[in-house]
Design a protein around this motif. Structure first.
Motif, short mmCIF file in Angstrom:
data_model
loop_
_atom_site.label_atom_id
_atom_site.label_comp_id
_atom_site.label_asym_id
_atom_site.label_seq_id
_atom_site.Cartn_x
_atom_site.Cartn_y
_atom_site.Cartn_z
N ALA A 260 -20.53 11.33 6.01
CA ALA A 260 -21.04 10.48 4.94
C ALA A 260 -19.83 9.86 4.25
O ALA A 260 -18.81 10.53 4.05
N VAL A 261 -19.95 8.58 3.89
CA VAL A 261 -18.87 7.87 3.22
C VAL A 261 -19.42 7.25 1.94
O VAL A 261 -20.39 6.50 1.98
N VAL A 262 -18.79 7.60 0.83
CA VAL A 262 -19.10 6.97 -0.46
C VAL A 262 -17.96 6.01 -0.73
O VAL A 262 -16.80 6.44 -0.81
N THR A 263 -18.26 4.73 -0.84
CA THR A 263 -17.20 3.75 -1.06
C THR A 263 -17.68 2.64 -1.97
O THR A 263 -18.84 2.61 -2.38
N CYS A 264 -16.79 1.74 -2.27
CA CYS A 264 -17.07 0.64 -3.19
C CYS A 264 -17.84 -0.47 -2.48
O CYS A 264 -17.79 -0.61 -1.26
N MET A 265 -18.51 -1.28 -3.27
CA MET A 265 -19.26 -2.41 -2.72
C MET A 265 -18.36 -3.60 -2.41
O MET A 265 -18.81 -4.62 -1.90
N GLU B 93 -14.77 -2.69 5.12
CA GLU B 93 -15.69 -2.61 6.25
C GLU B 93 -15.72 -1.15 6.70
O GLU B 93 -14.92 -0.74 7.54
N PRO B 94 -16.60 -0.33 6.12
CA PRO B 94 -16.54 1.11 6.34
C PRO B 94 -16.55 1.55 7.80
O PRO B 94 -15.76 2.41 8.18
N LEU B 95 -17.42 1.00 8.62
CA LEU B 95 -17.47 1.43 10.01
C LEU B 95 -16.18 1.08 10.74
O LEU B 95 -15.58 1.92 11.41
N GLU B 96 -15.74 -0.15 10.60
CA GLU B 96 -14.56 -0.61 11.30
C GLU B 96 -13.30 0.14 10.86
O GLU B 96 -12.47 0.51 11.69
N GLY C 264 -24.85 4.23 13.42
CA GLY C 264 -25.42 5.54 13.74
C GLY C 264 -24.45 6.69 13.58
O GLY C 264 -24.87 7.85 13.57
N ASP C 265 -23.16 6.41 13.44
CA ASP C 265 -22.17 7.48 13.32
C ASP C 265 -22.14 8.12 11.94
O ASP C 265 -21.80 9.29 11.80
N ALA C 266 -22.44 7.35 10.89
CA ALA C 266 -22.24 7.85 9.53
C ALA C 266 -23.29 7.29 8.59
O ALA C 266 -23.92 6.27 8.86
N LYS C 267 -23.44 7.96 7.47
CA LYS C 267 -24.25 7.47 6.35
C LYS C 267 -23.28 6.85 5.36
O LYS C 267 -22.30 7.49 4.95
N ILE C 268 -23.54 5.61 4.97
CA ILE C 268 -22.65 4.88 4.07
C ILE C 268 -23.37 4.63 2.75
O ILE C 268 -24.47 4.10 2.74
#
Length: 166
Positions: free
Chosen positions: A34-39, A44-47, A54-58
């Motif tokens: 799980a990744v908690v990040t800014c808007m 680009e969270p996945l990249e 499908g790898d993570a919950k963002i």
């Protein structure tokens, strides 16, 4: 609301749907992350993490803050959606970590005429200290599995580099 207000994104969605290949993707986080990040649009969270759909919950919000809603979502993600580790990712040159409440309130009032002084934007005076406190908030929350790895990171929007700080 008028359809032409969204014509560009609806046209892009038509193209996307023609080549859509995620049907059947399971709702769990395949990499347990799980990744908690800014808007912020520069993230680009996945990249940035070498992930694919499908790898993570963002989870994204202004300032990458661990709010009550983030904690609620993490409870669901850890118990029902395969999340076993959590990253909180702040970033350099974040407006939430460089502006005062007065500046934000004044900017919104100037641009819209709306007084937002009653809102708490959870601005950050010390980004690293706030990140450490937010990581600890997750680690100590009783509704998650004990011992799940939780890390705090800062993403550099100028280099693309991620560094662990908490």
């Amino acid at each position: 609301m008028q359809t032409e207000d969204f014509a560009d994104v609806l046209a892009a969605n038509d193209d996307y749907a023609k080549h859509f290949d995620l049907a059947g993707l399971q709702p769990v986080a395949a990499r347990g992350l799980a990744v908690v990040t800014c808007m912020d649009s520069r993230i680009e969270p996945l990249e940035m993490l070498g992930l694919k759909p499908g790898d993570a919950k963002i989870m994204r919000n202004a300032g990458a803050r661990v709010t009550a809603d983030v904690l609620r979502t993490l409870a669901l993600a850890t118990h029902l959606l395969g999340v076993t580790r959590i990253m909180v990712v702040a970033h350099t040159r974040c407006k939430m970590a460089s502006a005062t409440a007065e500046e934000v309130n004044a900017a919104i009032l100037d641009s819209s005429g709306i007084d937002v002084r009653s809102l708490d934007f959870q601005l950050v005076a010390d980004q690293r200290a706030t990140l450490a406190a937010d990581v600890q908030k997750i680690r100590s929350w009783p509704f998650l599995s004990p011992g799940a790895p939780v890390g705090g990171f800062v993403y550099d929007v100028d280099t693309g580099r991620l560094s662990q700080v908490a």
